[in-house]
Design a protein around this motif. Structure first.
Motif, PDB file in Angstrom:
ATOM      1  N   LEU A 115      15.776 -25.674  17.422  1.00  0.00           N
ATOM      2  CA  LEU A 115      14.729 -24.645  17.403  1.00  0.00           C
ATOM      3  C   LEU A 115      13.425 -25.192  17.965  1.00  0.00           C
ATOM      4  N   LEU A 116      13.094 -26.429  17.612  1.00  0.00           N
ATOM      5  CA  LEU A 116      11.881 -27.034  18.152  1.00  0.00           C
ATOM      6  C   LEU A 116      11.988 -27.180  19.667  1.00  0.00           C
TER       7      LEU A 116
ATOM      8  N   ALA B 145      12.264 -37.355  16.096  1.00  0.00           N
ATOM      9  CA  ALA B 145      13.591 -36.888  15.688  1.00  0.00           C
ATOM     10  C   ALA B 145      14.686 -37.557  16.526  1.00  0.00           C
ATOM     11  N   LYS B 146      14.431 -37.723  17.817  1.00  0.00           N
ATOM     12  CA  LYS B 146      15.407 -38.414  18.673  1.00  0.00           C
ATOM     13  C   LYS B 146      15.621 -39.836  18.211  1.00  0.00           C
ATOM     14  N   SER B 147      14.548 -40.527  17.826  1.00  0.00           N
ATOM     15  CA  SER B 147      14.686 -41.914  17.362  1.00  0.00           C
ATOM     16  C   SER B 147      15.478 -41.977  16.051  1.00  0.00           C
TER      17      SER B 147
ATOM     18  N   ASP C 174       1.700 -32.650  20.538  1.00  0.00           N
ATOM     19  CA  ASP C 174       2.061 -32.963  19.157  1.00  0.00           C
ATOM     20  C   ASP C 174       3.542 -32.694  18.883  1.00  0.00           C
ATOM     21  N   LEU C 175       4.053 -31.590  19.419  1.00  0.00           N
ATOM     22  CA  LEU C 175       5.467 -31.265  19.208  1.00  0.00           C
ATOM     23  C   LEU C 175       6.369 -32.220  19.984  1.00  0.00           C
ATOM     24  N   GLY C 176       5.875 -32.731  21.114  1.00  0.00           N
ATOM     25  CA  GLY C 176       6.617 -33.756  21.841  1.00  0.00           C
ATOM     26  C   GLY C 176       6.785 -35.005  20.992  1.00  0.00           C
ATOM     27  N   PHE C 177       5.736 -35.352  20.259  1.00  0.00           N
ATOM     28  CA  PHE C 177       5.795 -36.491  19.337  1.00  0.00           C
ATOM     29  C   PHE C 177       6.855 -36.247  18.257  1.00  0.00           C
TER      30      PHE C 177
ATOM     31  N   MET D  78       4.522 -34.391  10.325  1.00  0.00           N
ATOM     32  CA  MET D  78       5.569 -34.184  11.297  1.00  0.00           C
ATOM     33  C   MET D  78       6.333 -32.885  11.000  1.00  0.00           C
ATOM     34  N   VAL D  79       6.744 -32.700   9.765  1.00  0.00           N
ATOM     35  CA  VAL D  79       7.498 -31.502   9.397  1.00  0.00           C
ATOM     36  C   VAL D  79       6.616 -30.265   9.507  1.00  0.00           C
ATOM     37  N   ASN D  80       5.344 -30.385   9.123  1.00  0.00           N
ATOM     38  CA  ASN D  80       4.420 -29.259   9.237  1.00  0.00           C
ATOM     39  C   ASN D  80       4.248 -28.839  10.697  1.00  0.00           C
TER      40      ASN D  80
END
Length: 176
Positions: free
Chosen positions: A86-87, A77-79, A69-72, A1-3
């Motif tokens: 920035l994302l 992060a929202k959860s 993938d970035l939507g995931f 996720m962080v990557n």
């Protein structure tokens, strides 16, 4: 996720940096050579920018796949009730690239969407990269400026200041 978070942000930042440098009249290969060895570099920059400059994009994930993938990552992060400004900005730029018709193409084609939008080309020939007189063609519209000040001569500033000195600029440097 962080990557994934870093991949997306670095890809967008690499495209923006390349376009900004081109707009300023800096040869894309010179910019790549300087930044790929500077503090602002990343693996994404080193791997994707040559594809952007050459206009030959190969085997990385599609732009749409990266968007998904970035939507995931953003949803995760929202959860966690954690902001990722920035994302969010990078994600919107990637979506723009997809809307411009590059969604099923490799992720580095993002630069093509922004070339169309800005009218700036990042293309530079390999011949220009190897040329002996490249320094004289590095900055095309800023020839009148011959004095430059640098604050910070660390990994990034030192390399840029050295390149400017080799290009016959008068460089005033300061570091703590």
């Amino acid at each position: 996720m962080v990557n994934l978070l870093l991949e997306g942000i670095h890809l967008v930042a690499a495209a923006e940096a390349l376009l900004l440098g081109s707009r300023a009249g800096i040869n894309s290969w010179v910019l790549y050579d300087i930044l790929s060895n500077a503090a602002g570099s990343s693996r994404i920059f080193v791997n994707r920018v040559p594809q952007m400059i050459k206009g030959h994009f190969d085997g990385h994930r599609s732009l749409n796949s990266l968007i998904q993938d970035l939507g995931f990552v953003r949803d995760m992060a929202k959860s966690l009730i954690f902001p990722l400004p920035l994302l969010s900005a990078a994600h919107e730029q990637l979506i723009y690239g997809s809307l411009c018709g590059y969604g099923e193409q490799p992720d580095a084609t993002l630069v093509k969407a922004w070339e169309k939008a800005t009218g700036i080309s990042v293309a530079a020939s390999m011949e220009a990269r190897a040329s002996e007189d490249l320094r004289s063609r590095t900055v095309t519209s800023l020839d009148a400026i011959k004095k430059v000040g640098f604050i910070g001569l660390g990994a990034m500033g030192f390399g840029m200041a050295t390149h400017l000195l080799k290009s016959n600029f008068c460089v005033y440097g300061y570091d703590v």
